[in-house]
Each structure stands twice: as structure tokens, then as C-alpha cells.
Design a protein around this motif. Structure first.
Motif, short mmCIF file in Angstrom:
data_model
loop_
_atom_site.label_atom_id
_atom_site.label_comp_id
_atom_site.label_asym_id
_atom_site.label_seq_id
_atom_site.Cartn_x
_atom_site.Cartn_y
_atom_site.Cartn_z
N THR A 357 -0.02 -6.51 -4.19
CA THR A 357 -0.72 -5.69 -4.77
C THR A 357 -1.97 -5.02 -4.28
O THR A 357 -2.26 -5.31 -2.91
N ARG A 359 -5.61 -2.19 -4.97
CA ARG A 359 -6.33 -1.40 -5.92
C ARG A 359 -7.56 -0.40 -5.35
O ARG A 359 -7.45 -0.68 -4.09
N TRP A 366 -5.64 -4.13 -10.53
CA TRP A 366 -4.51 -4.21 -9.48
C TRP A 366 -3.37 -3.52 -9.95
O TRP A 366 -2.80 -3.89 -10.95
#
Length: 911
Positions: A357, A359, A366
Motif C-alpha cells: 500500500t 499514501r 492508504w
């Protein structure tokens, strides 16, 4: 007919071939108990453990044995060896009693060697590693890499430069403490962060090929001393010439309160200066197999407007983009609107799955990127001007684990390898069970009779167990290509090792009675095939039953439940094996004779586990190990037979691993603490060794578990007080009226001597199955104690003897004898040393009583709705039986193999 016994090891040394270093100087004698030999060994050719040269090699160290009397050095002089044009650094590991070298260690520089790898006496090629100590700093240089280590403070490595550019800062340890278990439904817990506080730095080696720094300290909430300190650690940093990385061996001891302290994260983190434009910064994760996940912090691929193929190709390759003036105008003007991805995570929650993931910044959502099954455990963050890669060995096997990059869009990113992931439920070190009503020994014995668990309130404490992890840290001059990164990930997951052939090790007469695999006759092939089948099954069981996890990986289970098609993971003393009946010895001896890489790796994982997790490293129980149980520390039976140094010596000598050497030295004085734990406290009166004011100690299960540490220390240092302690114990056993058949006697830790007349007979089937048979075989080639030799040969001859023979010796049939097949190796030992052919045939008859050669090892496939996943099952499997039967087969082949065909034909096992 009995004749004078002779040394099998001496026989081997007088029949080996071709000399290595007969021209080296004469030895400085440490002691001289037995005559030395002058037999040479074959050429010392090194080979790759996995059978082929790796794509990338960051340097490694191996141990090499030598026959007694062959490599002799003046006192204080280091041995010199060369390895073609490959830089190599050599030092002594152990000595024979005559002062000649028994084991040497050799650090080989990074860079894959070309041509034949022949180790021979001579001046080695020069290395490039140098160590300089000045004030509160230790500086290690290797080529264009310079590492700076502060002797106090938070950082393990304060700074690392590559070609003068600061590429890494503040490598440190991190830990998260949670004040309660994760709430099951509702409620709150709080977390607090801790960082490493280094209190001591020791320079153990200074190059020129390998430098080693040992850093000791604790995790602290405040490095100025005002906060709490806990989780003591020992970290070693290994620097090799020709390598772009440092190897990190991280060990810590759990010393919290299981009811209040929950580890919510445990990691190693480093800061990475990010000086390139964000479109020239990159993050890499290793994926499945050889796969690589690689993306830029600010991507220029996949846009609505095409920047041009050259820009896309450069970014995918991890290179700096061509001058932006040549980029499509729409993309140039729109770069500022492309998101900069600041944070990245790869979370391996279990052995079968990971997810990636990312961000844009803290406080934002995320975004899921991709995922897979098993990651090799390497992450990179940096740019075209350089960066840092950090990898964790046994990554998916130790899950839950995580790899993080934070702040990739800022001036100073952080790369973290989480040894225990903050994404997982906090680590729970409490006992798995409540005391219930088992408040007396009588009730606990009743429970033992049902679940085989030796439970006692308060004795299932986890405080004092430890864990060691291995990491690799690269400081790179540029973002690696996908291929280079994949090769680095393979080095993390499967470090390249140089090793010796079984034949070369065997020629030196080390590690007792074994010989290389041979299938030259039908009978021998029958046994070798069965030995291989059992090894294959355990390798399969690790995967089939997912014996993975932070505290579990490396151990195997004790007993199988064929009705559930599961190992008895939840049934008291039938669960984790914890070295019971010498599983470690079986795996390591199997590796010695086969040279199999998969067996080495299973044995290595077991050594890393059993020496740390199953043993206490601080507190009143320091030096004791825990009997098999549902948790590795849950059984109340704390005994030296589990902490036994005999289980660690193989890995120490084969790899020169310093941490393993530390663990062995921890045990040197553990006999002085035997009075702290009454091992026989739950036995019926009179069932244990007769005691006076001194504690009663069993010869095999207790004394036999101490002697490997003393022998190793004598071999390592030449300090004769450890030899004297060995001799005192051996002589005093030989002086007892019933000798080994006394089973045990009052023991004086100050002298190492057993006391009393030893007039009573006490026989236990466990006395010879925790390594004392193997250690006695070694000891009797190193020290000449005629009384002990007689006592041991008597025990070996009569333990399995017919009732009338042992009754004639002892005045009655004492009973208590079992494990006939596995103790056949005792008979074989006596047969070999007494040159008694009829006794050799008896040894094989005893061995053949096992069901293993008569259908007991049959496999079957089980699947469908009956199991969680399809299995290849061995219904009769038992780790006790597997380990002891395997050790018996190996020792019997080595000692009385010349009688095997005759015995097998008489038993109808072969035509």
C-alpha cells in the motif's frame, strides 16, 4: 572376544590422503593426552551450498576442520591461507589437545570468485576493510564506503557515506510497547515508542577482509536515562571487503511483564537523505520469487499526456530522467499536479500473503497497490544519486513482518524493517492457560498423565527468552536495476555460503561417529533411503503445517495426531519439540553426511530457534531450557538437556557464528545453578539420584548436557580448567561402584566431581539420548581417562544385553531399559572398540526391531474435506523416534557398517 579398544578418529586420520600444510611451523602445545597423527587430508576445495555460484555475493565466513597434528602454528601467530585471487581472512576457532589447529575460520570477500576455490596455505590477496577508533567514534572503511559508529547514544550507525556522499543516517532500533492485549470487542490500549540506547561498542575484528563490531544496549523511552529501559539487545555489524552492504545480527532478550508489556512492534530503521527531484526518487520491494515491485515517488508513466518513451524507460529503470526541456510541454507544465507518494508499506501478515500500500502523506488514505504470497524481505528507498536497501532474512517465515518507507517525498526518508509488525495484534507473552485447580504436585502429576504437560503455576514464565534476527543493509550509489535488486533480495532470503564436502569434513575426525552417505550394497541403500525419507518428511511438514512465526520458526512438533491429521499443537507436552531427544543433533549430523542445502537450512533455523527461544538468558532460570510444550516456555520442567551446547556446536564450527559462540559460553557455569531447580521434585521419593547436601545429577540428562560447553571452551581457548572439569567428572563416574549404571550421583560444581559410593543401580532410557553418546565418543579421543572408558564401554555393551547377561553383571535384572532400537548405537560403539563381530551383529538386530524398516515409514495422501489442505502424511511419525532412529542409523553405519549385509540378510531385509 575383547581386545584393547582403539580410536576410530585415529584410524581415520591415518588413512586420509594428500597433505595441505605440512610445511607450516610447529605447534605450541596446549596439552597432550593422546598421541597425534601425521596423516594429511585431501585438497580443501570450497563449494557453494546451493550447488552453483550466486548472482551476487556479499561475503561470508565458514569454518574448516583439520586432522590432529596437521596445521601447527607458533603461539600467538594467526594462520595464513589463500583462496586463489579472492581476499580471505583467517583465524583459529579450536585446537586439538596437542595444540595443532582443529578448526579455522575464513572470511571470504564479496564478489563472486571465479575458477576453482581451493583453500591452501600461503599469503592471501589483500582486503580493503580498515577500522579506526578515535574518541567516541569507530570508523569502518571498505572501498568507497565509510561507516561511522558512535560508541554511545541512539544510533547503531551514525552515518554512512558512499564516494563521499552521505547516503545513510541514524541506523537505530525501534520498539513499540502496548500496555494491554488488543481488545477483543471494545476498550482502549495505549502505545509508547522506544529507541535503542547503545551502552558499549566492542571491535571484535578489524579487517582486512572482515570487520566485526558488537554493540550492546537496551531499548529506551528516553536516551537521557529518564525513561524506562527494557529489551536488552546485542547487535553485531559485519563489514566485508568487496561488499556494498553490512550484515546485521540482531539479538534481544524479552524481559517485560507478560501481563502488562506487549510488544506492538520491533524493528530496525534508517534515515535516507533524498536529494533528487521526486520524479527521480524510487521505492523498491521484493516480490514473489524473483519478482520486483518498483515505483517512483512522482510517476511519469500512465499519465493522460505522454512525456516521451525515453522518460518512461528511465523512470522504470530507476535512472534519472533526461533533461526536462525535452519532455512534452504539457507534461512539463503538469508535473506539479502529479501526486507525490510519500509513504509505502509491504505487510506480510502471515506465511501465505503480503500486501503493498502507499499514501501521499500522514492523515490521508492508504491506497492498495498489489500483493502476493511470499516476499523475500527487501526494501529500497533512494534516488539516482544513491539510496539504502534493507532486508530481513526469513521474512515470510517469521511473519507478521513489515517493510516501510516513510517520508520519501521529503528531504529525509526513513526505511524500516519490522521484525515484528505494528500491523499485527500485539505480541502476547502470557501463559496460554490459567492455573485452575492444579495447585499440588499430585494434581499436576494427574494432569501430566492426561496431557503429558508438566504444569506448575509460575513456571510457565516467558521472561528471559531471546530471539536472533539477521538483516542486510546496502548503501548504494544509485537506484538498483530490477535485476540487481532481485539478486540482492535472493542474498537476503538465501545468503550464499561456501562449504566443504562431507568427505573433506569426515577426513578430519570431528563431531563423533558418522560417515558420508553410501549406497553401495542393498542393505545400506535400504537404510540410507529410509534416512532420506524421514528428512524429506520433516522438510515437508514445516510447510504442510505452517511451522512459521516470530517465536516458532525453526522448531518442529513433537507428536502427531493421526485422527485429526494434525500435530498435537494444543495437547500439553506433545506440542513444540524444543530439542527433545536431540532433534538438532539428528539434523546436523544428517547435513554433515549428505551435504544437502535444504537440511542445512532447516538445521540452521532450528539452531537459531532452540538456542534462543527454548532457553532462559537472564534471571534465576538462566542456563536452563524448557521441556516440550504448547508454548516454548510453558512446561514447568526446566532442564539443561534443552540448553545443551552440543546442539549449537555444529553451527558454531561450520560458520564461526559469534552469536552461537556467545550462547555456548553462557552455559559454562550453569552447573553451579543446578541447585536452584529441583529437576526431580515431582518424582516419587527415591526415584531420582540419591542426594546428600549436594544436588543429585543424572549422568546423561544433566551432566551430559554440560560437557559440550566445557569441551568447546577448552578447544577454543586451550584453558585447561575446562579440560580438568571434564576429566574430573569422567574419572569420578568411573570410580563409582556401579559406574554408569548408577545413573547419577551427588555432584559438586566446584570440582566437577561426583560423590558417594554409587552402589545403587538406576537405569533410565533417557540417559543416553540427549547427546552424551555423541559427546562421549568425542571426549574419549581427546582425553585419556581409562576408568571412564571402561565404564562407558561397559554401559554400551550391557544396556541392551539379554537379561541374563546384565543380571550377571549387576546381580539382578534392573529393568528400566527401553528404546532398544535407538540404543543399538551403544552396542555398536562397544562392538567397534572391542572389535567384537558378534556384538556388531547384535547391534543390527536391535536396530532392526524398529518398525521403521518394516512399513512404519509408509506415506499416504490425505485431502478433501478431511484436512485443511492436501497432505502427504506419515501416520506413525514421531519426532522422538525420527531423531533417535536417525542418529542410531548414522552411528551404526559408521561403526559397524561392515556387519550390515550379513545382519540384514539374516533378518530377511534383503535377499
Amino acid at each position: 572376544m575383547k581386545t584393547t579398544p582403539f580410536s576410530r578418529r585415529g584410524f581415520l586420520q591415518t588413512t586420509a590422503a594428500a597433505s595441505l600444510a605440512s610445511s607450516l611451523p610447529a605447534a605450541h602445545a596446549v596439552t597432550a593426552n593422546l598421541p597425534t597423527t601425521t596423516a594429511p587430508v585431501a585438497d580443501t576445495l570450497l563449494r557453494w551450498l546451493d550447488g552453483k555460484a550466486p548472482a551476487r555475493f556479499e561475503g561470508s565466513t565458514l569454518g574448516v576442520p583439520w586432522p590432529r597434528g596437521q596445521v601447527k602454528l607458533p603461539a600467538g601467530k594467526a594462520p595464513e591461507f589463500r583462496l586463489a585471487n579472492q581476499p580471505v581472512q583467517s583465524w583459529p576457532l579450536a585446537y586439538w589437545p596437542d595444540g595443532s589447529l582443529k578448526w579455522t575460520a575464513h572470511a571470504v570477500a564479496g564478489g563472486v570468485p571465479a575458477g576453482e576455490l581451493k583453500l591452501e596455505g600461503g599469503t592471501p590477496a589483500a582486503g580493503t576493510v580498515a577500522v579506526r577508533q578515535a574518541g567516541d567514534r569507530v570508523t569502518v572503511s571498505a572501498g568507497d564506503l565509510v561507516w561511522t559508529v558512535a560508541t554511545r547514544g541512539e544510533a547503531l550507525i551514525a552515518e554512512a557515506t558512499r564516494a563521499g556522499r552521505v547516503t545513510l543516517k541514524n541506523l537505530r532500533l525501534v520498539a513499540l510497547r502496548q500496555d494491554g492485549a488488543d481488545p477483543e470487542l471494545d476498550g482502549k490500549v495505549s502505545r509508547k515508542s522506544f529507541r535503542s540506547k547503545v551502552t558499549a561498542v566492542t571491535v571484535e575484528q578489524q579487517g582486512p577482509v572482515r570487520a566485526v563490531l558488537k554493540l550492546d544496549g537496551t531499548h529506551s523511552a528516553n536516551v537521557d536515562g529518564k525513561g524506562r529501559d527494557w529489551l536488552p539487545f546485542s547487535v553485531r555489524l559485519y563489514f566485508y571487503a568487496g561488499a556494498e552492504s553490512v550484515r546485521i545480527v540482531h539479538s534481544f532478550v524479552w524481559d517485560g511483564d507478560p501481563a502488562k508489556d506487549f510488544i506492538a512492534g520491533l524493528g530496525v530503521t534508517a534515515q535516507v537523505p533524498m536529494t533528487n527531484a521526486t520524479h527521480d526518487r524510487h521505492v523498491r520491494f521484493s516480490g514473489e520469487g524473483v519478482g520486483v515491485w518498483g515505483e517512483a515517488v512522482r510517476p511519469v508513466t500512465g499519465l493522460r499526456r505522454d512525456p516521451g518513451q525515453a522518460y518512461k524507460d528511465a523512470q522504470v529503470a530507476g535512472q534519472a530522467l533526461p533533461p526536462l526541456s525535452g519532455m512534452a510541454t504539457a507534461v512539463q507544465n503538469g508535473l506539479k499536479w502529479i501526486p507525490e507518494w510519500n509513504d509505502f508499506s509491504l505487510s506480510q501478515t502471515g506465511a501465505d500473503g503480503f500486501a503493498i500500500t502507499k499514501r501521499t502523506q500522514a492523515g490521508q488514505a492508504w491506497i492498495a497497490s498489489n500483493g502476493g504470497t511470499r516476499c523475500k524481505g527487501l526494501v529500497y528507498a533512494g534516488g539516482a544519486s544513491g539510496g539504502v536497501a534493507l532486508g530481513l532474512k526469513d521474512f515470510w517465515q517469521r511473519a507478521p513482518v513489515r517493510l516501510d518507507v516513510r517520508g520519501a517525498a521529503t528531504e529525509l526518508a526513513e526505511v524500516t524493517a519490522w521484525l515484528y509488525s505494528p500491523s499485527a495484534p500485539a505480541m502476547d507473552m502470557r501463559s496460554y492457560r490459567s492455573p485452575g485447580d492444579m495447585d499440588t504436585h499430585e494434581k499436576q502429576i494427574e494432569g501430566l498423565n492426561i496431557t503429558y504437560e508438566d504444569y506448575e503455576p509460575g513456571w510457565d514464565n516467558s521472561v528471559g527468552v531471546a530471539r536472533t534476527s539477521e538483516l542486510q543493509l546496502w548503501v548504494l550509489g544509485a537506484t538498483p536495476t530490477h535485476q540487481a535488486f532481485s539478486d540482492m533480495a535472493e542474498q537476503v532470503a538465501n545468503p550464499a555460503r561456501l562449504v566443504l564436502s562431507p568427505q573433506r569434513i569426515h577426513a578430519c575426525g570431528v563431531f563423533g561417529d558418522w560417515d558420508p552417505v553410501g549406497t553401495g550394497t542393498p542393505a545400506r541403500k535400504l537404510i540410507e533411503d529410509r534416512l532420506a525419507l524421514q528428512l524429506d518428511q520433516y522438510l515437508r511438514e514445516v510447510e504442510q503445517h505452517r511451522w512459521y512465526g516470530f517465536w516458532n520458526y525453526g522448531d518442529v512438533m513433537h507428536t502427531y495426531d493421526v485422527d485429526r491429521h494434525m500435530w498435537r499443537y494444543d495437547i500439553g507436552g506433545y506440542a513444540w519439540d524444543n530439542s527433545e531427544l536431540s532433534t538438532d543433533l539428528w539434523l546436523w549430523t544428517s547435513y554433515l553426511r549428505t551435504g544437502r542445502a535444504d537440511v542445512f537450512k532447516l538445521a540452521e533455523a532450528m539452531t537459531r530457534h532452540t538456542g534462543e527461544v527454548d532457553v532462559y538468558h537472564l534471571g534465576e532460570l538462566k542456563g536452563f531450557g524448557t521441556r516440550h510444550g504448547v508454548q516454548h516456555w510453558s512446561d514447568s520442567s526446566k532442564q539443561p538437556r534443552i540448553s545443551n551446547a552440543a546442539y549449537r556446536r555444529f553451527y558454531f564450527y561450520l560458520t564461526a557464528d559469534e552469536r552461537c559462540g556467545d550462547l555456548i559460553r553462557e552455559l559454562l557455569d550453569s552447573d553451579a545453578d543446578i541447585g536452584k531447580v529441583d529437576i526431580s521434585r515431582k518424582l516419587a521419593p527415591g526415584a531420582g539420584p540419591r542426594t546428600t547436601e549436594l544436588p543429585g545429577v543424572g549422568f546423561g540428562t544433566t551432566w551430559g548436557s554440560w560437557i559440550a560447553a566445557w569441551l568447546t571452551e577448552w578447544e577454543r581457548t586451550g584453558d585447561t580448567r575446562w579440560r580438568d572439569k571434564l576429566v574430573n567428572g569422567m574419572q569420578s563416574i568411573g570410580d563409582l561402584r556401579r559406574r554408569w549404571f548408577a545413573g547419577g550421583a551427588p555432584y559438586d560444581a566446584k570440582t566437577g566431581k561426583f560423590q558417594g559410593p554409587g552402589a545403587d543401580v538406576s537405569i533410565s532410557h533417557l540417559n543416553a539420548v540427549f547427546g552424551v553418546a555423541e559427546m562421549s565418543s568425542e571426549l574419549l579421543t581427546l582425553v585419556d581417562v581409562p576408568a571412564y572408558r571402561r565404564a562407558w564401554l561397559e554401559y554400551c555393551r550391557f544396556y541392551n544385553a539379554p537379561k541374563h547377561e546384565i543380571a550377571a553383571l549387576l546381580g539382578k535384572d534392573p529393568g528400566g531399559r527401553s528404546l532398544t532400537d535407538t540404543c543399538s548405537r551403544l552396542t555398536a560403539y562397544a562392538a567397534f572398540h572391542d572389535k567384537d563381530h558378534s556384538l556388531a551383529l547384535r547391534a543390527w538386530r536391535e536396530f532392526f526391531t524398529s518398525r521403521a524398516l518394516r512399513g512404519g515409514g509408509q506415506l499416504r495422501r490425505v485431502g478433501g474435506v478431511d484436512t485443511l489442505r492436501p497432505l502427504i502424511e506419515q501416520p506413525t511419525i514421531s519426532t522422538n523416534d525420527s531423531a533417535q532412529w536417525g542418529l542410531a542409523g548414522i552411528q551404526n553405519l559408521a561403526l559397524v557398517g561392515d556387519a550390515l549385509d550379513e545382519a540384514a540378510k539374516a533378518a530377511g531385509l534383503v535377499p
